[in-house]
Design a protein around this motif. Structure first.
Motif, PDB file in Angstrom:
ATOM      1  N   TYR A 148       0.806  -1.205  -0.171  1.00 16.27           N
ATOM      2  CA  TYR A 148      -0.112   0.037  -0.064  1.00 16.27           C
ATOM      3  C   TYR A 148       0.846   1.101  -0.048  1.00 16.27           C
ATOM      4  N   PHE A 149       2.090   1.353   0.945  1.00 17.83           N
ATOM      5  CA  PHE A 149       2.759   2.381   0.775  1.00 17.83           C
ATOM      6  C   PHE A 149       3.592   2.636  -0.376  1.00 17.83           C
ATOM      7  N   GLU A 150       4.112   1.604  -0.953  1.00 13.99           N
ATOM      8  CA  GLU A 150       4.754   1.661  -2.226  1.00 13.99           C
ATOM      9  C   GLU A 150       3.649   2.126  -3.207  1.00 13.99           C
ATOM     10  N   ARG A 151       2.373   1.877  -3.267  1.00 11.22           N
ATOM     11  CA  ARG A 151       1.371   2.228  -4.318  1.00 11.22           C
ATOM     12  C   ARG A 151       1.132   4.008  -4.129  1.00 11.22           C
ATOM     13  N   MET A 152       1.230   4.154  -2.887  1.00 13.04           N
ATOM     14  CA  MET A 152       0.615   5.521  -2.405  1.00 13.04           C
ATOM     15  C   MET A 152       1.836   6.737  -2.548  1.00 13.04           C
ATOM     16  N   ALA A 153       2.874   6.142  -2.204  1.00 10.64           N
ATOM     17  CA  ALA A 153       4.037   7.115  -2.007  1.00 10.64           C
ATOM     18  C   ALA A 153       4.440   8.178  -3.215  1.00 10.64           C
ATOM     19  N   PRO A 154       4.161   7.789  -4.385  1.00 10.26           N
ATOM     20  CA  PRO A 154       4.101   8.825  -5.333  1.00 10.26           C
ATOM     21  C   PRO A 154       3.222  10.117  -5.515  1.00 10.26           C
ATOM     22  N   SER A 155       2.067   9.877  -4.609  1.00  9.52           N
ATOM     23  CA  SER A 155       1.188  10.882  -4.532  1.00  9.52           C
ATOM     24  C   SER A 155       1.375  11.698  -3.489  1.00  9.52           C
ATOM     25  N   ILE A 156       2.287  11.525  -2.574  1.00 10.32           N
ATOM     26  CA  ILE A 156       2.557  11.951  -1.306  1.00 10.32           C
ATOM     27  C   ILE A 156       3.516  13.303  -1.480  1.00 10.32           C
TER      28      ILE A 156
END
Length: 259
Positions: A148-156
């Motif tokens: 989940y973190f891997e998927r969301m990281a670029p949007s942070i």
């Protein structure tokens, strides 16, 4: 027993193969085939919400399957869309609702809303990824958190973006060995500490994210040697398990009007 890091890497290092495996599972393939065969013919929010298979598929794709019962709430999200700053989805701290209204943008495009790739292929891709993460979490919550973190990281783009997301915040606290009580401290101080510990630009770099998650999975393994599955509490409002507390009042005021 396979370690958290090893399990995560087995999935992540060839994510395309992992997703392809999920997409070919009979239940996933069946629901995806139905979704793709029907969604393009849907011309209104009413028609979308009346087809439970389409409705549930799209909500799961956006990590919102726990919200399927709150039809008045979801209807308001879709009806107001995302164009106006004061649109319902834009006022919610949980970005999943804005993503849903973007995928199925009836407010802006009316009957043509379901003709775009974002309403078809993109939703299928999201559904497959969500299923992959859920499957991983059934064996090891730490693996699901890492994916989940891997998927969301670029949007942070800020520390607050991590603090505001229960799952990402859990990854941060575990990685840097912060006590659970940290989550109860001043939120601005939390965000500042995140930005001190992690350069936000590094979240755009898959290699650096991978190194961060290597550390997380090692720390997770040390803290959870029995591999107790706690995804229902950790992933909560971030990934389709449970309801974010800041939404309860809105849901209660809307649900009487749901269909």
């Amino acid at each position: 027993m396979t370690t958290t890091y090893t399990s995560y890497r087995l999935i992540s290092q060839d994510i395309g193969k992992s997703l392809d495996r999920i997409s070919k599972q009979p239940d996933v393939a069946r629901e995806t085939e139905y979704y793709l065969s029907k969604i393009g013919s849907i011309k209104s929010i009413d028609a979308f919400m009346e087809d439970s298979r389409l409705y549930n598929y799209a909500l799961k794709a956006h990590g919102l399957e726990d919200m399927a019962y709150a039809k008045a709430f979801i209807r308001k999200v879709l009806t107001e869309g995302i164009t106006k700053d004061d649109a319902f989805a834009n006022k919610l701290s949980d970005t999943r609702y804005k993503e849903l209204a973007t995928s199925l943008n009836f407010a802006a495009y009316g009957e043509a809303a379901t003709s775009f790739d974002r309403a078809q292929k993109d939703v299928v891709a999201q559904y497959t990824r969500q299923t992959l993460e859920q499957e991983a979490g059934s064996d090891n919550t730490g693996v699901r958190l890492a994916l989940y973190f891997e998927r969301m990281a670029p949007s942070i783009t800020s520390g607050m973006g991590i603090i505001a997301d229960d799952a990402m915040s859990q990854v941060f606290r575990t990685t840097f060995q912060l006590p659970a009580e940290f989550a109860g401290t001043d939120i601005d101080k939390q965000a500042a500490l995140v930005e001190k510990a992690i350069k936000m630009e590094d979240l755009q770099d898959p290699v650096k994210v991978g190194k961060l998650l290597e550390r997380f999975t090692i720390m997770w393994e040390m803290e959870n040697p029995s591999q107790v599955n706690t995804s229902t509490t950790i992933l909560g409002s971030s990934a389709g398990f449970g309801i974010s507390s800041d939404l309860l009042l809105s849901i209660n005021t809307l649900k009487l009007g749901g269909k």
